[in-house]
Design a protein around this motif. Structure first.
Motif, PDB file in Angstrom:
ATOM      1  N   MET A   1      15.501  38.158  33.174  1.00  0.00           N
ATOM      2  CA  MET A   1      16.628  37.611  34.159  1.00  0.00           C
ATOM      3  C   MET A   1      17.813  38.150  33.661  1.00  0.00           C
ATOM      4  O   MET A   1      18.079  38.050  32.796  1.00  0.00           O
ATOM      5  CB  MET A   1      16.359  36.334  33.605  1.00  0.00           C
ATOM      6  N   ALA A   2      18.420  38.903  34.850  1.00  0.00           N
ATOM      7  CA  ALA A   2      19.524  39.135  34.439  1.00  0.00           C
ATOM      8  C   ALA A   2      20.925  38.519  34.448  1.00  0.00           C
ATOM      9  O   ALA A   2      21.209  37.411  35.289  1.00  0.00           O
ATOM     10  CB  ALA A   2      19.727  40.909  35.676  1.00  0.00           C
ATOM     11  N   CYS A   3      21.716  39.047  33.532  1.00  0.00           N
ATOM     12  CA  CYS A   3      23.100  38.288  33.350  1.00  0.00           C
ATOM     13  C   CYS A   3      23.407  37.831  34.810  1.00  0.00           C
ATOM     14  O   CYS A   3      24.072  39.079  35.329  1.00  0.00           O
ATOM     15  CB  CYS A   3      23.748  38.483  31.978  1.00  0.00           C
ATOM     16  N   ARG A   4      24.158  37.009  35.879  1.00  0.00           N
ATOM     17  CA  ARG A   4      25.330  37.377  36.083  1.00  0.00           C
ATOM     18  C   ARG A   4      26.898  37.569  36.050  1.00  0.00           C
ATOM     19  O   ARG A   4      27.135  36.641  34.980  1.00  0.00           O
ATOM     20  CB  ARG A   4      25.365  36.237  37.344  1.00  0.00           C
ATOM     21  N   ARG A   5      27.305  38.462  36.636  1.00  0.00           N
ATOM     22  CA  ARG A   5      29.265  38.393  35.804  1.00  0.00           C
ATOM     23  C   ARG A   5      30.068  36.983  36.245  1.00  0.00           C
ATOM     24  O   ARG A   5      29.398  36.607  37.635  1.00  0.00           O
ATOM     25  CB  ARG A   5      29.598  39.415  36.666  1.00  0.00           C
ATOM     26  N   GLY A   6      30.826  36.939  35.930  1.00  0.00           N
ATOM     27  CA  GLY A   6      31.231  36.162  36.267  1.00  0.00           C
ATOM     28  C   GLY A   6      32.677  36.448  36.505  1.00  0.00           C
ATOM     29  O   GLY A   6      32.741  38.052  37.204  1.00  0.00           O
ATOM     30  N   ALA A   7      33.933  35.501  36.861  1.00  0.00           N
ATOM     31  CA  ALA A   7      34.915  36.291  38.051  1.00  0.00           C
ATOM     32  C   ALA A   7      35.742  35.663  37.339  1.00  0.00           C
ATOM     33  O   ALA A   7      35.966  35.103  36.340  1.00  0.00           O
ATOM     34  CB  ALA A   7      35.220  35.099  39.017  1.00  0.00           C
ATOM     35  N   LEU A   8      37.143  36.448  37.192  1.00  0.00           N
ATOM     36  CA  LEU A   8      37.876  37.144  36.884  1.00  0.00           C
ATOM     37  C   LEU A   8      38.945  36.656  37.874  1.00  0.00           C
ATOM     38  O   LEU A   8      39.049  36.953  38.802  1.00  0.00           O
ATOM     39  CB  LEU A   8      38.635  38.034  35.676  1.00  0.00           C
ATOM     40  N   VAL A   9      40.052  35.934  37.609  1.00  0.00           N
ATOM     41  CA  VAL A   9      41.275  34.818  38.722  1.00  0.00           C
ATOM     42  C   VAL A   9      42.699  35.000  37.866  1.00  0.00           C
ATOM     43  O   VAL A   9      42.329  34.590  36.865  1.00  0.00           O
ATOM     44  CB  VAL A   9      40.921  33.466  38.704  1.00  0.00           C
ATOM     45  N   VAL A  10      43.268  35.990  37.930  1.00  0.00           N
ATOM     46  CA  VAL A  10      44.414  35.800  37.906  1.00  0.00           C
ATOM     47  C   VAL A  10      45.674  35.250  38.745  1.00  0.00           C
ATOM     48  O   VAL A  10      45.991  35.077  39.853  1.00  0.00           O
ATOM     49  CB  VAL A  10      45.132  37.079  37.880  1.00  0.00           C
ATOM     50  N   LEU A  11      46.139  34.591  38.174  1.00  0.00           N
ATOM     51  CA  LEU A  11      47.434  33.898  38.420  1.00  0.00           C
ATOM     52  C   LEU A  11      49.180  35.040  37.955  1.00  0.00           C
ATOM     53  O   LEU A  11      49.079  34.332  36.891  1.00  0.00           O
ATOM     54  CB  LEU A  11      47.868  32.231  38.511  1.00  0.00           C
ATOM     55  N   GLU A  12      49.430  34.667  38.749  1.00  0.00           N
ATOM     56  CA  GLU A  12      50.830  36.058  38.610  1.00  0.00           C
ATOM     57  C   GLU A  12      51.937  35.410  39.309  1.00  0.00           C
ATOM     58  O   GLU A  12      51.842  34.522  40.245  1.00  0.00           O
ATOM     59  CB  GLU A  12      51.188  37.407  38.386  1.00  0.00           C
ATOM     60  N   GLY A  13      53.317  35.551  38.469  1.00  0.00           N
ATOM     61  CA  GLY A  13      54.507  34.860  39.113  1.00  0.00           C
ATOM     62  C   GLY A  13      55.319  35.268  38.348  1.00  0.00           C
ATOM     63  O   GLY A  13      55.619  34.882  36.941  1.00  0.00           O
ATOM     64  N   VAL A  14      56.646  34.538  38.644  1.00  0.00           N
ATOM     65  CA  VAL A  14      57.918  34.526  37.656  1.00  0.00           C
ATOM     66  C   VAL A  14      57.749  33.709  37.387  1.00  0.00           C
ATOM     67  O   VAL A  14      57.160  32.109  37.743  1.00  0.00           O
ATOM     68  CB  VAL A  14      59.426  34.475  38.890  1.00  0.00           C
ATOM     69  N   ASP A  15      58.558  33.473  35.771  1.00  0.00           N
ATOM     70  CA  ASP A  15      58.591  32.237  35.685  1.00  0.00           C
ATOM     71  C   ASP A  15      58.891  30.815  35.936  1.00  0.00           C
ATOM     72  O   ASP A  15      59.528  30.649  37.325  1.00  0.00           O
ATOM     73  CB  ASP A  15      59.630  31.841  34.288  1.00  0.00           C
ATOM     74  N   ARG A  16      58.150  29.448  35.607  1.00  0.00           N
ATOM     75  CA  ARG A  16      58.407  27.829  36.281  1.00  0.00           C
ATOM     76  C   ARG A  16      57.988  28.150  37.941  1.00  0.00           C
ATOM     77  O   ARG A  16      58.874  27.310  38.338  1.00  0.00           O
ATOM     78  CB  ARG A  16      59.768  27.791  35.962  1.00  0.00           C
ATOM     79  N   THR A  17      57.044  28.734  38.271  1.00  0.00           N
ATOM     80  CA  THR A  17      56.538  28.472  39.338  1.00  0.00           C
ATOM     81  C   THR A  17      55.031  27.711  39.689  1.00  0.00           C
ATOM     82  O   THR A  17      55.120  27.535  40.665  1.00  0.00           O
ATOM     83  CB  THR A  17      56.817  29.951  39.921  1.00  0.00           C
ATOM     84  N   GLY A  18      54.784  26.736  38.450  1.00  0.00           N
ATOM     85  CA  GLY A  18      53.669  25.727  38.462  1.00  0.00           C
ATOM     86  C   GLY A  18      52.509  26.833  38.248  1.00  0.00           C
ATOM     87  O   GLY A  18      51.154  26.209  38.230  1.00  0.00           O
ATOM     88  N   LYS A  19      52.782  28.164  37.087  1.00  0.00           N
ATOM     89  CA  LYS A  19      51.154  28.983  37.101  1.00  0.00           C
ATOM     90  C   LYS A  19      50.161  28.218  36.346  1.00  0.00           C
ATOM     91  O   LYS A  19      49.017  28.001  36.724  1.00  0.00           O
ATOM     92  CB  LYS A  19      51.594  30.442  36.652  1.00  0.00           C
ATOM     93  N   THR A  20      50.715  27.568  35.478  1.00  0.00           N
ATOM     94  CA  THR A  20      50.166  26.866  34.363  1.00  0.00           C
ATOM     95  C   THR A  20      49.434  25.770  35.947  1.00  0.00           C
ATOM     96  O   THR A  20      47.991  25.181  34.779  1.00  0.00           O
ATOM     97  CB  THR A  20      51.109  26.483  33.468  1.00  0.00           C
ATOM     98  N   THR A  21      50.663  24.573  36.144  1.00  0.00           N
ATOM     99  CA  THR A  21      49.067  23.833  36.709  1.00  0.00           C
ATOM    100  C   THR A  21      48.217  23.812  37.360  1.00  0.00           C
ATOM    101  O   THR A  21      47.372  23.625  37.350  1.00  0.00           O
ATOM    102  CB  THR A  21      50.706  22.886  37.018  1.00  0.00           C
ATOM    103  N   GLN A  22      48.873  25.294  38.315  1.00  0.00           N
ATOM    104  CA  GLN A  22      47.436  25.571  39.043  1.00  0.00           C
ATOM    105  C   GLN A  22      46.647  26.399  38.787  1.00  0.00           C
ATOM    106  O   GLN A  22      45.480  25.886  38.576  1.00  0.00           O
ATOM    107  CB  GLN A  22      48.218  26.530  40.098  1.00  0.00           C
TER     108      GLN A  22
END
Length: 80
Positions: A1-22
């Motif tokens: 059985m072949a391995c399925r690739r995962g997804a990479l989600v990147v959140l970028e933005g300036v400081d203190r915009t809620g990236k960590t929370t989201q």
């Protein structure tokens, strides 16, 4: 059985915009849906290299631009 690739989600933005929370909310939602999810944050300020980057970002140290670029790269490799 072949391995399925995962997804990479990147959140970028300036400081203190809620990236960590989201990011946390997205990770929780994915896990609740039965998916594997891992949260990575950069720079990782818990390592020695991360502390150097943090000092630079807080204007507490003056580093040459190429040096900072290499430190960011090294900080990512620490996670491998």
């Amino acid at each position: 059985m072949a391995c399925r690739r995962g997804a990479l989600v990147v959140l970028e933005g300036v400081d203190r915009t809620g990236k960590t929370t989201q990011s946390r909310r997205l990770g929780e939602a994915l896990r609740e849906s039965g998916h594997l999810a891992e949260l990575l944050r950069f720079p990782d300020r818990t390592t020695e290299i991360g502390r150097l980057i943090s000092s630079y970002l807080e204007n507490k140290s003056n580093l040459e631009d190429h040096t900072v670029h290499l430190l960011f790269s090294a900080n990512r490799w620490e996670q491998v």
